[in-house]
Every structure is written in structure tokens, then in C-alpha cells.
Design a protein around this motif. Sequence first.
Motif, PDB file in Angstrom:
ATOM      1  N   CYS A  58       0.852  -1.195   0.000  1.00  0.00           N
ATOM      2  CA  CYS A  58       0.000   0.000   0.000  1.00  0.00           C
ATOM      3  C   CYS A  58       0.877   1.230   0.000  1.00  0.00           C
ATOM      4  N   ASN A  60       1.581   5.454  -1.098  1.00  0.00           N
ATOM      5  CA  ASN A  60       1.138   6.759  -1.581  1.00  0.00           C
ATOM      6  C   ASN A  60       2.124   7.295  -2.611  1.00  0.00           C
ATOM      7  N   THR A  86      -1.525  -1.388  -4.202  1.00  0.00           N
ATOM      8  CA  THR A  86      -2.652  -0.460  -4.109  1.00  0.00           C
ATOM      9  C   THR A  86      -2.049   0.943  -4.043  1.00  0.00           C
ATOM     10  N   PRO A  88      -2.523   5.433  -5.168  1.00  0.00           N
ATOM     11  CA  PRO A  88      -3.553   6.473  -5.322  1.00  0.00           C
ATOM     12  C   PRO A  88      -3.962   6.798  -6.753  1.00  0.00           C
ATOM     13  N   ALA A  91      -6.801   4.762  -8.225  1.00  0.00           N
ATOM     14  CA  ALA A  91      -8.013   5.053  -7.441  1.00  0.00           C
ATOM     15  C   ALA A  91      -8.594   6.402  -7.867  1.00  0.00           C
ATOM     16  N   VAL A 192      -7.357  10.635  -1.811  1.00  0.00           N
ATOM     17  CA  VAL A 192      -7.619   9.266  -2.280  1.00  0.00           C
ATOM     18  C   VAL A 192      -6.571   8.263  -1.821  1.00  0.00           C
ATOM     19  N   GLY A 193      -5.415   8.704  -1.354  1.00  0.00           N
ATOM     20  CA  GLY A 193      -4.417   7.755  -0.844  1.00  0.00           C
ATOM     21  C   GLY A 193      -4.622   7.494   0.638  1.00  0.00           C
ATOM     22  N   LYS A 194      -3.584   6.960   1.300  1.00  0.00           N
ATOM     23  CA  LYS A 194      -3.640   6.839   2.755  1.00  0.00           C
ATOM     24  C   LYS A 194      -3.711   8.253   3.324  1.00  0.00           C
ATOM     25  N   PHE A 199      -9.206   3.819   0.657  1.00  0.00           N
ATOM     26  CA  PHE A 199      -7.933   3.286   0.169  1.00  0.00           C
ATOM     27  C   PHE A 199      -7.618   1.952   0.863  1.00  0.00           C
ATOM     28  N   SER A 202     -10.140  -0.798  -0.108  1.00  0.00           N
ATOM     29  CA  SER A 202      -9.935  -1.470  -1.398  1.00  0.00           C
ATOM     30  C   SER A 202      -8.777  -2.460  -1.315  1.00  0.00           C
TER      31      SER A 202
END
Length: 273
Positions: A58, A60, A86, A88, A91, A192-194, A199, A202
Motif C-alpha cells: 500500500c 502513496n 494499491t 492512489p 483510485a 484518495v491515498g492513505k 484506500f 480497497s
Amino acid sequence: AARRGGGEMAAWARAVRGLLLDVSGVLYDSGGDGGVPIAGSVEAVRRIKASGLKLRFCTNETQATREKFVKKLQGMGFDISVTEVTAPAPAACRILKERGLRPHLLVHNALVPEFAEIDKANPNCVVIGDAAENFTYANLNEAFRVLIGMEKPVLISLGRGRYYKETDGLKLDVGAYMKALEYACDVQAEVVGKPAKMFFESALAEMGVPPQEAIMIGDDIVNDVGGAQRCGMRALQVRTGKYRPCDENHPHVKPDAYVNNLAEAVDIILQQL
């Protein structure tokens, strides 16, 4: 030494099916030279995969496309593929398409290909990422003008980090510039990121693991640890990356545990399996 966290101490490590790993500051420290892996982290990722635990990276990271970013990590020896990340930008693209938004991009040149499919003519919103050298006065002012000219300004930010660590020291992150535009335009950015809940959710959905069976491991006390805990996950703070001792007295966020590095966390978690 691996048993240090054993016994009752590591109650936080029980009943885990999935791990979410932050990348910068946990796997490696970035830098102009591409960066350097953090000791033990390449092996730790290999061990997670061998254990059968589900895994998501995950990040950013918005200075490169996922393809480029993953290639760099593979070059350092990490077992990682684009489908496990995952991030940003994709997303944000989903949101732009769903809402018919046409962005003015204030992002790093290397990130622009992530927005290839998106209509950018006659923009009706601004997307801001970690633009690094692109954060010039002229570029910020241009983004400001797009926003201030709108009746209901829409600002989408690919994260809200304050700073991150590179091999030559700490660097200002997107959050500082996001705040500047928020202040100037009297607008609230949509992140939209952490640490956005969506976030983390998803990433969990992609793993097929409920939050109470997942652990987030990160170096950012607010965005990694706090964000994950708000989603019902356990979260560990590593003492690598941008970690600073003052993080341990944070007024709002208390990690489920502190670990010296990813390798130590993986030792403790795998003992409980």
C-alpha cells in the motif's frame, strides 16, 4: 532475538490472514540514486509470501507509474508485482471517470501516463500528487487559478503526507502543497491515498481479508498507523524510514506495537501462525 516479542507480548500478532505493507520507509528509503533497501526487508517479503499470508503493498508513491515503481523494487530484489500494489493514481482515475471530472494535473511528470485514458481538456477539477521539482510557484498558481475560477472547486489529492525520507534527508510531501491550495481557495481536498478509509478498504477487498484479520505495517504514524486503525485493522510502527522517536509520544495515535524494522515484525507474526 526473534523471540523478544514472544509470549503474551505479541497478542497483537494473533489470528492474522493478511498483511498490508507501506513501501517507502518500510521496504526501502527512496533517493535520487533510486534508493536503498532497508536491511532484512527483501528477505522479510520472501518469508511472508512463503508463509501463505495474503499480502498487499500500500503506497502513496506518486512520483512514478506503478510499472516503473515496481521495476525499481524488483531491481532491489523484492518479490513484488504491479497487481499486488494499491496506489492512489488508479483510485483517482476511477473517481474521475465515475464523476465525469476532467483534471488539471499538478503531478510528477513520471506519473502522467497513469492518467492517459482520462479527458483533461477544459478542466473542472485539480488533481495534486507528489510533484517534487514540479512544485514551482507558476505551477501552483496555475492550479490555484483553475480552482478559484470554479463555483464549487474540486481538489483531489493523492495523499496528505507531510514529509518522507530520502537517502539524503527528509523531503516535503504533497500534503504541504495540498494545504496551501485548500487555504488559498477555501476548499477541502478529497484525499484518495492513505489515510483515506476507501484506500485501505480497497486493499482489504483485493486480499479478501476482513480488517480484524489484517495488520498494516508502516513508518508514518498518522497516515499508515492511524489510518489503518480507523478501519479496524491492527497497525505497527517500524523504527525505519521517517520514524522519529517523538512519534512514540503521539497525542492521538498509539500503534498496536513498535518494531525495529519489517524483518522483526515478520519474525513475530510468523511465530504465531
